[in-house]
Design a protein around this motif. Structure first.
Motif, PDB file in Angstrom:
ATOM      1  N   ALA B 175       0.834  -1.263   0.097  1.00  9.11           N
ATOM      2  CA  ALA B 175       0.121  -0.152   0.072  1.00  9.11           C
ATOM      3  C   ALA B 175       0.785   1.381   0.086  1.00  9.11           C
ATOM      4  CB  ALA B 175      -0.974   0.020   1.146  1.00  9.11           C
ATOM      5  N   PRO B 176       1.610   1.331  -0.937  1.00 12.11           N
ATOM      6  CA  PRO B 176       2.600   2.692  -0.878  1.00 12.11           C
ATOM      7  C   PRO B 176       1.812   3.931  -1.604  1.00 12.11           C
ATOM      8  CG  PRO B 176       3.184   1.339  -2.790  1.00 12.11           C
ATOM      9  CD  PRO B 176       1.940   0.533  -2.168  1.00 12.11           C
ATOM     10  N   ILE B 177       2.236   4.970  -0.966  1.00 11.55           N
ATOM     11  CA  ILE B 177       1.736   6.321  -1.516  1.00 11.55           C
ATOM     12  C   ILE B 177       2.643   6.409  -2.754  1.00 11.55           C
ATOM     13  CG2 ILE B 177       1.689   8.835  -0.660  1.00 11.55           C
ATOM     14  CD1 ILE B 177       2.067   8.232   2.162  1.00 11.55           C
ATOM     15  N   SER B 178       1.836   6.069  -3.619  1.00 16.39           N
ATOM     16  CA  SER B 178       2.569   5.827  -5.009  1.00 16.39           C
ATOM     17  C   SER B 178       2.575   7.122  -5.908  1.00 16.39           C
ATOM     18  CB  SER B 178       1.613   4.700  -5.875  1.00 16.39           C
ATOM     19  OG  SER B 178       1.330   3.516  -5.208  1.00 16.39           O
ATOM     20  N   SER B 183      -1.507  13.464  -3.518  1.00 19.19           N
ATOM     21  CA  SER B 183      -2.106  12.781  -2.304  1.00 19.19           C
ATOM     22  C   SER B 183      -2.071  13.706  -1.380  1.00 19.19           C
ATOM     23  CB  SER B 183      -1.504  11.396  -2.110  1.00 19.19           C
ATOM     24  OG  SER B 183      -0.634  11.861  -1.268  1.00 19.19           O
ATOM     25  N   PRO B 184      -3.268  13.907  -0.295  1.00 22.44           N
ATOM     26  CA  PRO B 184      -2.959  14.772   0.844  1.00 22.44           C
ATOM     27  C   PRO B 184      -1.810  14.644   1.605  1.00 22.44           C
ATOM     28  CG  PRO B 184      -5.295  13.731   0.469  1.00 22.44           C
ATOM     29  CD  PRO B 184      -4.379  13.051  -0.224  1.00 22.44           C
ATOM     30  N   TRP B 185      -1.481  13.375   2.104  1.00 21.06           N
ATOM     31  CA  TRP B 185      -0.160  13.228   2.589  1.00 21.06           C
ATOM     32  C   TRP B 185       1.031  13.773   1.960  1.00 21.06           C
ATOM     33  CZ3 TRP B 185      -1.572   7.301   3.770  1.00 21.06           C
ATOM     34  CH2 TRP B 185      -2.385   7.100   4.986  1.00 21.06           C
ATOM     35  N   GLY B 186       1.035  13.462   0.755  1.00 20.62           N
ATOM     36  CA  GLY B 186       2.378  13.838   0.094  1.00 20.62           C
ATOM     37  C   GLY B 186       2.079  15.336  -0.007  1.00 20.62           C
ATOM     38  N   THR B 187       1.458  15.987  -0.520  1.00 19.62           N
ATOM     39  CA  THR B 187       1.341  17.392  -0.679  1.00 19.62           C
ATOM     40  C   THR B 187       1.551  18.156   0.569  1.00 19.62           C
ATOM     41  OG1 THR B 187      -0.923  17.823  -0.652  1.00 19.62           O
ATOM     42  CG2 THR B 187      -0.030  17.283  -2.928  1.00 19.62           C
ATOM     43  N   LYS B 188       1.211  17.675   1.825  1.00 18.28           N
ATOM     44  CA  LYS B 188       1.183  18.184   3.058  1.00 18.28           C
ATOM     45  C   LYS B 188       3.134  18.214   3.489  1.00 18.28           C
ATOM     46  CE  LYS B 188       0.311  18.174   7.973  1.00 18.28           C
ATOM     47  NZ  LYS B 188      -0.759  17.802   8.910  1.00 18.28           N
ATOM     48  N   PHE B 230      -7.438   4.028   3.011  1.00 20.30           N
ATOM     49  CA  PHE B 230      -6.371   4.897   2.621  1.00 20.30           C
ATOM     50  C   PHE B 230      -6.157   4.823   0.842  1.00 20.30           C
ATOM     51  CE2 PHE B 230      -5.109   4.734   7.097  1.00 20.30           C
ATOM     52  CZ  PHE B 230      -5.592   5.992   7.240  1.00 20.30           C
ATOM     53  N   TYR B 231      -6.320   3.723   0.448  1.00 24.71           N
ATOM     54  CA  TYR B 231      -6.665   3.489  -0.965  1.00 24.71           C
ATOM     55  C   TYR B 231      -7.912   4.267  -1.396  1.00 24.71           C
ATOM     56  CZ  TYR B 231      -7.712   0.838  -5.140  1.00 24.71           C
ATOM     57  OH  TYR B 231      -8.090   0.672  -6.503  1.00 24.71           O
ATOM     58  N   GLN B 232      -8.777   3.805  -0.704  1.00 23.51           N
ATOM     59  CA  GLN B 232     -10.422   4.328  -1.188  1.00 23.51           C
ATOM     60  C   GLN B 232     -10.325   5.827  -1.058  1.00 23.51           C
ATOM     61  OE1 GLN B 232     -12.695   2.212   1.868  1.00 23.51           O
ATOM     62  NE2 GLN B 232     -12.671   0.116   0.498  1.00 23.51           N
ATOM     63  N   SER B 233      -9.494   6.482  -0.191  1.00 26.23           N
ATOM     64  CA  SER B 233      -9.724   7.943  -0.060  1.00 26.23           C
ATOM     65  C   SER B 233      -8.630   8.409  -0.909  1.00 26.23           C
ATOM     66  CB  SER B 233      -9.518   8.466   1.310  1.00 26.23           C
ATOM     67  OG  SER B 233      -8.052   8.175   1.831  1.00 26.23           O
ATOM     68  N   GLY B 234      -7.853   7.727  -2.041  1.00 21.49           N
ATOM     69  CA  GLY B 234      -7.081   8.272  -2.838  1.00 21.49           C
ATOM     70  C   GLY B 234      -5.477   8.636  -2.387  1.00 21.49           C
ATOM     71  N   GLN B 235      -5.191   8.248  -1.131  1.00 24.96           N
ATOM     72  CA  GLN B 235      -3.680   8.562  -0.742  1.00 24.96           C
ATOM     73  C   GLN B 235      -2.783   7.366  -1.469  1.00 24.96           C
ATOM     74  OE1 GLN B 235      -3.017  11.048   1.184  1.00 24.96           O
ATOM     75  NE2 GLN B 235      -4.232  10.940   2.774  1.00 24.96           N
ATOM     76  N   GLU B 260      -8.219  -8.539  -2.258  1.00 21.96           N
ATOM     77  CA  GLU B 260      -9.749  -8.504  -2.010  1.00 21.96           C
ATOM     78  C   GLU B 260      -9.847  -8.468  -0.382  1.00 21.96           C
ATOM     79  OE1 GLU B 260     -12.071  -7.809  -4.102  1.00 21.96           O
ATOM     80  OE2 GLU B 260     -13.413  -7.757  -2.692  1.00 21.96           O
ATOM     81  N   GLY B 261     -10.535  -7.245   0.133  1.00 22.17           N
ATOM     82  CA  GLY B 261     -10.882  -7.348   1.404  1.00 22.17           C
ATOM     83  C   GLY B 261      -9.875  -6.974   2.408  1.00 22.17           C
ATOM     84  N   TYR B 262      -8.614  -6.836   2.008  1.00 25.37           N
ATOM     85  CA  TYR B 262      -7.585  -6.419   3.277  1.00 25.37           C
ATOM     86  C   TYR B 262      -7.516  -4.844   3.217  1.00 25.37           C
ATOM     87  CZ  TYR B 262      -5.813 -11.261   2.923  1.00 25.37           C
ATOM     88  OH  TYR B 262      -5.839 -12.621   3.114  1.00 25.37           O
ATOM     89  N   ASP B 263      -7.180  -4.660   4.324  1.00 22.30           N
ATOM     90  CA  ASP B 263      -7.038  -3.110   4.640  1.00 22.30           C
ATOM     91  C   ASP B 263      -5.324  -2.565   4.902  1.00 22.30           C
ATOM     92  OD1 ASP B 263      -6.192  -3.809   7.398  1.00 22.30           O
ATOM     93  OD2 ASP B 263      -8.107  -3.999   8.122  1.00 22.30           O
ATOM     94  N   HIS B 264      -5.391  -1.533   5.783  1.00 22.30           N
ATOM     95  CA  HIS B 264      -3.989  -0.788   5.529  1.00 22.30           C
ATOM     96  C   HIS B 264      -3.206  -1.499   6.835  1.00 22.30           C
ATOM     97  CE1 HIS B 264      -1.679   2.392   3.849  1.00 22.30           C
ATOM     98  NE2 HIS B 264      -1.433   2.760   4.962  1.00 22.30           N
ATOM     99  N   SER B 265      -3.792  -2.215   7.688  1.00 19.51           N
ATOM    100  CA  SER B 265      -2.989  -2.653   8.735  1.00 19.51           C
ATOM    101  C   SER B 265      -1.905  -3.693   8.642  1.00 19.51           C
ATOM    102  CB  SER B 265      -4.257  -3.215   9.841  1.00 19.51           C
ATOM    103  OG  SER B 265      -4.517  -4.478   9.527  1.00 19.51           O
ATOM    104  N   TYR B 266      -1.427  -3.846   9.750  1.00 18.50           N
ATOM    105  CA  TYR B 266      -0.274  -5.006   9.658  1.00 18.50           C
ATOM    106  C   TYR B 266      -0.731  -6.439   9.622  1.00 18.50           C
ATOM    107  CZ  TYR B 266       4.164  -2.356   9.947  1.00 18.50           C
ATOM    108  OH  TYR B 266       5.125  -1.424   9.719  1.00 18.50           O
TER     109      TYR B 266
END
Lengths: 285, 285
Positions: B175-178, B183-188, B230-235, B260-266
């Motif tokens: 899940a890299p900030i690609s 992206s909001p994280w990147g521009t900040k 964070f994938y869903q929100s465009g980060q 399919e179905g996995y989130d951002h966590s460890y």
């Protein structure tokens, strides 16, 4: 039982629940449940309980134990209870890492003010299985085994040895407090939680319970690191389990592996986590 | 380089070191190093770097990533740097989870007051390899690959794409900030750390770097969960990497798996951790 969070992992799900516990005197408790990918209402899976150690919560084993790859392959659910009541608001409850919050010792307290809430044995051995039965989770609670680490290893062994034969098919532990009436952690806990102190604690000492074991089948598997600082300082004493099994005439029932160079951390637990799951799978299927 | 702790795990050792970093303007930084059991001075092993995400430290991947069973089998060392300088004492440094402490973004800051200390790119790509060479660790730093999660996935891809070909043999990410300039994280981060803001940030954007790639060989492997918030929100935007590879005419060089179905966590990272180690092993041996 309310779902707090749900995360997909190793093809299955790790779900955090909270519920009001009657064992804990009406306090809310949380637990994590891993459901493997093959589980369904028509193919319920057996359950393995994991009890964590001092200063832990329901999260440590779920996040660091390395149990899920093997549990997914074997088709076993894993339930991670918390390590104590939370929020009992007893004076001194949060003063030490080894007594009170995060240090419930998996016993039923008989000494006020602790006895109102500190009843982790009932929570683990009775209430959680009942909660699981009434849930819609695809778990066959009648096929159960139990494991744990350090204080949770003590909890797993005592839960196994104090319940009716067959309640748990097998018990395993990572560096368990094996003879708590003779260890500083154990005597502090028994003095604090039990009105009869360490004498009453003999009924919560795995080695003493095992020495009097008369059950037909006993299946105990223990790993302990030789570099474990708490092994070295006499808190763990796993050899006492082997001696107790001999006294009971069931010496083949305890398998103790001393692991060269390993310590007390989750770097040790995770190394052997899959081995424990696979060992329990033999009894659960 | 001072040893802080050492724990045996999966037959090898996980060792925490600290050292005074010139890249970080003289601040002390920590890192974890996993040494597999087969490593020795006469059989040095290749190295895989793991860069963690926002709000993490050098510990998250080491404790939760599920990398060590496979790294022990493949004979690969893993190095876990921290995610930012610590203790720079810049006003506002600790105010947000996504900027300052634990959010160094693996770039070299060009904007005061951050530029004195926030130079994680130099730390990861130059100073840590130099420190490893001068240590007595049985690591062959010339055989290196890199991976990371979220902000650390961005860091791994950018480190791979901005260094001379061969510095890292392969790069992978969870899940890299690609495409951080979008992206909001990147521009900040770019606004805060770079005197030229997001425009200067184009030189730290993996998708933009990859679109201009002219290297002979490119090996990138990415996993991302479809339920990742964070994938869903465009980060995250991992599809942008695939498009960039097409633009560069190296479309075979990026393998993106949407999970399919996995989130951002460890719980997601750990599920695919061993796959990443084994994928890198093909290039490292």
């Amino acid at each position: 039982m309310q779902q707090v969070s749900r995360n997909k992992t190793f093809g299955g799900d790790i779900i955090k629940y909270e519920f009001v516990s009657k064992s804990l005197g009406g306090l809310t408790t949380q637990m994590n449940v891993f459901i493997p990918p093959n589980a369904s209402d028509s193919a319920k899976v057996p359950v393995l309980y994991y009890l964590a150690g001092l200063s832990s919560t329901e999260d440590n084993g779920a996040q660091k134990g390395n149990f899920f790859a093997s549990a997914a392959q074997e088709g076993i659910a894993i339930v991670f209870p918390d390590t104590s009541p939370r929020g009992a608001n007893i004076p001194g409850e949060d003063d030490a890492y080894d007594f009170g919050t995060s240090a419930g010792f998996y016993l039923n307290s008989t000494k006020a003010p602790w006895s109102e809430h500190y009843r982790m044995f009932d929570l683990v051995t009775k209430e959680i299985p009942e909660v699981l039965v009434t849930s819609s989770l695809p778990i066959d609670v009648k096929r159960a085994s139990i494991m744990g680490h350090s204080m949770g290893g003590h909890g797993a062994l005592v839960s196994y040895l104090k319940t009716a034969e067959g309640t748990y098919r097998s018990a395993s532990a990572f560096a368990p407090i094996s003879h708590p009436t003779q260890s500083p952690w154990g005597t502090k806990a028994f003095d604090g939680y039990l009105s009869g102190g360490v004498e009453e604690g003999k009924a919560w000492d795995a080695s003493l319970l095992l020495a009097k074991r008369s059950a037909k089948a006993t299946h105990i598997y223990v790993d302990c690191g030789t570099a474990d600082q708490f092994y070295q300082s006499g808190q763990i004493q796993p050899e006492r389990l082997v001696e107790a099994a001999k006294e009971a005439g069931v010496q083949d029932s305890v398998l103790l592996n001393m692991r060269e160079g390993y310590d007390h951390s989750y770097f040790f637990v995770s190394t052997f986590g899959a081995d424990h799951v696979r060992w329990h799978a033999k009894f659960l299927q």
